[in-house]
Design a protein around this motif. Structure first.
Motif, PDB file in Angstrom:
ATOM      1  N   GLU A  37       0.828  -1.209   0.000  1.00  0.00           N
ATOM      2  CA  GLU A  37       0.000   0.000   0.000  1.00  0.00           C
ATOM      3  C   GLU A  37       0.864   1.262   0.000  1.00  0.00           C
ATOM      4  O   GLU A  37       0.586   2.210  -0.719  1.00  0.00           O
ATOM      5  CB  GLU A  37      -0.944   0.010   1.213  1.00  0.00           C
ATOM      6  N   GLN A  40       2.387   1.783  -3.445  1.00  0.00           N
ATOM      7  CA  GLN A  40       1.379   2.257  -4.396  1.00  0.00           C
ATOM      8  C   GLN A  40       1.088   3.741  -4.185  1.00  0.00           C
ATOM      9  O   GLN A  40       1.001   4.509  -5.139  1.00  0.00           O
ATOM     10  CB  GLN A  40       0.092   1.442  -4.285  1.00  0.00           C
ATOM     11  N   LYS A  41       0.940   4.135  -2.930  1.00  0.00           N
ATOM     12  CA  LYS A  41       0.693   5.556  -2.628  1.00  0.00           C
ATOM     13  C   LYS A  41       1.880   6.409  -3.044  1.00  0.00           C
ATOM     14  O   LYS A  41       1.704   7.505  -3.581  1.00  0.00           O
ATOM     15  CB  LYS A  41       0.409   5.761  -1.127  1.00  0.00           C
ATOM     16  N   GLU A  42       3.071   5.918  -2.817  1.00  0.00           N
ATOM     17  CA  GLU A  42       4.279   6.649  -3.193  1.00  0.00           C
ATOM     18  C   GLU A  42       4.361   6.794  -4.718  1.00  0.00           C
ATOM     19  O   GLU A  42       4.704   7.856  -5.233  1.00  0.00           O
ATOM     20  CB  GLU A  42       5.531   5.929  -2.659  1.00  0.00           C
ATOM     21  N   GLN A  43       4.011   5.739  -5.435  1.00  0.00           N
ATOM     22  CA  GLN A  43       4.023   5.794  -6.891  1.00  0.00           C
ATOM     23  C   GLN A  43       2.976   6.799  -7.383  1.00  0.00           C
ATOM     24  O   GLN A  43       3.239   7.576  -8.310  1.00  0.00           O
ATOM     25  CB  GLN A  43       3.742   4.411  -7.483  1.00  0.00           C
ATOM     26  N   GLN A  44       1.803   6.820  -6.785  1.00  0.00           N
ATOM     27  CA  GLN A  44       0.766   7.790  -7.158  1.00  0.00           C
ATOM     28  C   GLN A  44       1.233   9.210  -6.888  1.00  0.00           C
ATOM     29  O   GLN A  44       1.013  10.112  -7.682  1.00  0.00           O
ATOM     30  CB  GLN A  44      -0.532   7.507  -6.401  1.00  0.00           C
ATOM     31  N   ARG A  45       1.892   9.408  -5.743  1.00  0.00           N
ATOM     32  CA  ARG A  45       2.402  10.741  -5.393  1.00  0.00           C
ATOM     33  C   ARG A  45       3.435  11.199  -6.413  1.00  0.00           C
ATOM     34  O   ARG A  45       3.405  12.345  -6.883  1.00  0.00           O
ATOM     35  CB  ARG A  45       3.009  10.722  -3.989  1.00  0.00           C
ATOM     36  N   ARG A  46       4.338  10.310  -6.800  1.00  0.00           N
ATOM     37  CA  ARG A  46       5.353  10.655  -7.802  1.00  0.00           C
ATOM     38  C   ARG A  46       4.714  10.963  -9.150  1.00  0.00           C
ATOM     39  O   ARG A  46       5.154  11.874  -9.850  1.00  0.00           O
ATOM     40  CB  ARG A  46       6.354   9.522  -7.961  1.00  0.00           C
ATOM     41  N   LEU A  47       3.699  10.195  -9.511  1.00  0.00           N
ATOM     42  CA  LEU A  47       3.011  10.430 -10.776  1.00  0.00           C
ATOM     43  C   LEU A  47       2.327  11.797 -10.770  1.00  0.00           C
ATOM     44  O   LEU A  47       2.398  12.537 -11.756  1.00  0.00           O
ATOM     45  CB  LEU A  47       1.979   9.322 -11.034  1.00  0.00           C
ATOM     46  N   ILE A  48       1.711  12.148  -9.655  1.00  0.00           N
ATOM     47  CA  ILE A  48       1.068  13.464  -9.541  1.00  0.00           C
ATOM     48  C   ILE A  48       2.114  14.574  -9.626  1.00  0.00           C
ATOM     49  O   ILE A  48       1.911  15.574 -10.314  1.00  0.00           O
ATOM     50  CB  ILE A  48       0.250  13.555  -8.229  1.00  0.00           C
ATOM     51  N   GLU A  49       3.245  14.389  -8.956  1.00  0.00           N
ATOM     52  CA  GLU A  49       4.317  15.383  -9.029  1.00  0.00           C
ATOM     53  C   GLU A  49       4.840  15.518 -10.458  1.00  0.00           C
ATOM     54  O   GLU A  49       5.087  16.623 -10.933  1.00  0.00           O
ATOM     55  CB  GLU A  49       5.469  15.003  -8.101  1.00  0.00           C
ATOM     56  N   ARG A  51       3.205  14.837 -13.268  1.00  0.00           N
ATOM     57  CA  ARG A  51       2.195  15.510 -14.087  1.00  0.00           C
ATOM     58  C   ARG A  51       2.159  17.009 -13.795  1.00  0.00           C
ATOM     59  O   ARG A  51       1.980  17.809 -14.710  1.00  0.00           O
ATOM     60  CB  ARG A  51       0.820  14.891 -13.847  1.00  0.00           C
TER      61      ARG A  51
END
Length: 185
Positions: A37, A40-49, A51
């Motif tokens: 978990e 996954q959250k870290e990957q989402q955070r990096r993706l948002i950064e 973008r």
């Protein structure tokens, strides 16, 4: 008797082993789930950064593309095109050729801008160009003797066609470009 005792020791040994292994497996499972978990959250955070960083770069480029396409559409609108390209002293065939050449040159100069807009909007831009070309060609070929006519007569025919049809051939494309640009905010 010794066999019974060995079975009891083995059974006790297996139960004692399960008492140790089962909680360890549960703890390992919970840790695995928590780490999964977290990753996954870290990957989402990096993706948002990523973008966000990308949008800082691409937003100005996209806005510039919408500005350039708006300018293209305004420049090829028959009213503006006829005012910008004077028909004085030209024959109708020469003026016809000049109008078509100008529209195509404007369009080709802005071809790369399609990268920054949706295929639907770009399709509207292409259709607008074709509509203007068609309007000019129809006006030219509707002249009684186009080879002997003056450029001013062609300009007059194009304006009459525009007035009679009551439709600006670039209006729909311009609307699409503005709508898509507004969605950026």
């Amino acid at each position: 008797m010794f066999g019974r005792l060995a079975r009891m020791d083995t059974t006790t040994y297996v139960f004692d082993l399960l008492k140790i292994i089962l909680p360890a497996l549960i703890v390992a499972g919970v840790i695995f789930f928590l780490i999964k978990e977290y990753l996954q959250k870290e990957q989402q955070r990096r993706l948002i950064e990523y973008r966000l960083e990308t949008s800082k770069t691409t937003l100005p480029l996209r806005l510039q593309a919408f500005e350039r396409i708006t300018l293209l559409l305004e420049r090829i609108t028959p009213n503006n095109l006829l005012v910008r390209l004077s028909s004085a002293g030209q024959t109708a065939p020469d003026y016809h050729r000049q109008l078509l050449q100008e529209i195509r040159a404007e369009y080709e100069h802005n071809l790369s801008q399609q990268l920054y807009m949706s295929p639907e909007t770009w399709g509207q831009v292409k259709q607008a160009k074709e509509n203007v070309l068609t309007m000019i060609n129809k006006a030219y070929h509707a002249m009684p003797t186009p080879q002997q006519a003056r450029g001013t007569e062609l300009a007059k025919r194009v304006l009459e066609t525009l007035i009679n049809e009551e439709v600006d051939p670039t209006a729909q494309a311009l609307f699409s470009v503005k709508r898509e640009a507004a969605q950026l905010f």
